[in-house]
Design an enzyme around this catalytic site. Sequence first.
Site, PDB file in Angstrom:
ATOM      1  N   LYS A 139      19.801  49.617  59.683  1.00 23.95           N
ATOM      2  CA  LYS A 139      18.790  48.752  59.242  1.00 23.95           C
ATOM      3  C   LYS A 139      17.769  49.642  59.311  1.00 23.95           C
ATOM      4  O   LYS A 139      16.793  49.391  58.084  1.00 23.95           O
ATOM      5  CB  LYS A 139      18.665  47.786  60.608  1.00 23.95           C
ATOM      6  CG  LYS A 139      17.318  46.936  60.343  1.00 23.95           C
ATOM      7  CD  LYS A 139      16.992  45.841  61.284  1.00 23.95           C
ATOM      8  CE  LYS A 139      15.764  45.161  61.290  1.00 23.95           C
ATOM      9  NZ  LYS A 139      15.425  44.140  62.210  1.00 23.95           N
ATOM     10  N   HIS A 271      55.930  40.220  32.055  1.00 23.58           N
ATOM     11  CA  HIS A 271      54.910  39.117  32.107  1.00 23.58           C
ATOM     12  C   HIS A 271      55.219  38.439  33.403  1.00 23.58           C
ATOM     13  O   HIS A 271      55.100  37.231  33.536  1.00 23.58           O
ATOM     14  CB  HIS A 271      54.785  38.335  31.100  1.00 23.58           C
ATOM     15  CG  HIS A 271      54.422  39.317  29.770  1.00 23.58           C
ATOM     16  ND1 HIS A 271      53.228  39.836  29.791  1.00 23.58           N
ATOM     17  CD2 HIS A 271      54.974  39.248  28.569  1.00 23.58           C
ATOM     18  CE1 HIS A 271      53.172  40.431  28.459  1.00 23.58           C
ATOM     19  NE2 HIS A 271      54.396  39.958  27.732  1.00 23.58           N
ATOM     20  N   GLY A 300      59.592  47.743  27.419  1.00 20.59           N
ATOM     21  CA  GLY A 300      58.224  47.863  27.856  1.00 20.59           C
ATOM     22  C   GLY A 300      58.046  47.132  29.119  1.00 20.59           C
ATOM     23  O   GLY A 300      56.918  46.648  29.937  1.00 20.59           O
TER      24      GLY A 300
END
Length: 509
Positions: A139, A271, A300
């Site tokens: 602070k 996916h 892939g």
Amino acid sequence: MSNKTIKSALISVFSKDGLEPIVKELNKQGVTIYSTGGTETFIKNLGINVVPVEDVTSYPSILGGRVKTLHPKVFGGILNRQNHDGDIKEMKDFDIPQIDVVIVDLYPFEKTVASGASNQDIIEKIDIGGISLIRAAAKNYADVICVSSVNDYAEFLELITDKKGNLSEDDRKRFAAKAFNVSSHYDSAIFNYFNANHEIASLKLSETKGQVLRYGENPHQRGFFFGDFDEMFTKLHGKALSYNNLLDVDAAVNLIAEFKDEKPTFAILKHNNACGFAQRDTVHQAYTDALAGDPVSAFGGILISNVEIDAACATDIHNLFCEVVIAPSFSAEAETILKGKKNRILLVLKDAALAQTTVRTCLNGVLVQDRDNKTDAIEDLTYATITKPSAQELEDLIFASKICKHTKSNTIVLVKNKQLCASGTGQTSRVDALNQAIHKAQSFKFDLKGSVMASDAFFPFPDCVEIADNAGITSVIQPGGSIKDQLSIDYCNDNNISMVMTGTRHFKH
């Protein structure tokens, strides 16, 4: 921006690793050092003068060390504003020493929880004085620099060494941000421990380990990952993982977890859905048969095994363009083979716990739910038809159900001899999902006669079981629960098809 020269430091830390060179550098620069307890002893043992906090407060450490630094002379020394006339006067009136640096490392609350310690031991690791020192020093960053974690010792040492203890406001503000990151994370961990049963409907998420990704789901989106990747994996090779890679890896790890300690099982995902999956006596054969499920989609893809990948398997994988290969281990020869592609990512999956809640954004907030920890088992099944599945069909039904659970809804999964023949994924109609699966299986020359079908939700009409029957499918697993369940049961009874119900729906959106 004003610079401040360090003249005094309060050090009270749990971890002493890396502290010695800091103490020696501060001493070299003529800094007065205040300390407590074990840290005070550590500094004295280095042969360096240290002022006990008790000499400042005229009060001993009490309550078994629970109260040491909680005193106006300590916090006044931290929180005073050095350009404020009133504060300057009070510092003199009450004989409060100025404190320019606060170095704290908190009790290891999270590690204590993770260790399985008793509740009492955990409670004792809730730091009170340390967290208060951090908040006060951060602070008042205008005048004080706060070092709030052992992780920041090295940076602080470099800073005071290079700048001879003369630190800028930018330096102090940067360390204040680090401090509030530490304190907010610490408090979140404590709250989550006390709210383990979620009696308070409040969400506190805090991840202190994060990385910037190349981009998000698409190149025009920014992307970040917050989590401890190294706790889950050892990365052996390859380029940095992308946002989409991480989503696929997550799907792969959650799916393969269903087959832990089973025979060699291999999955190929694209996916977030399995496009190839098989369980065999060897990992090489499991990969070969998984690839046969859909060699087109495998291009892939993300590959994962539940057992070590050997040289024979690696040789075949090397002929496939794939983004990521994951396994609990790789033989030395397999690792060498798979490193033959510069960008191919190789990950060793550690025995780490998966998250027990799922979180996703929704509208202007978030949705949170328990992880789907229910795995269908033979003992859960209700036999709905006169014809009962054979032993082989039962194994295939459970196998199919596990895959179905991790496939996007609406989904249908077709399996034969513990090999994924095809699945229909993410369709708006269950009929469409089934037709997609059948068409795909047939396009890859699968004979569906004697295969089984899994559905993530019930059949409200008998159309799906009729289509399945016409394709040669002989056994069905589904949750049941439709008011029209009997229509599908009747069709199965009339056509010698076995059907079992799990009583558990596995939607995945």
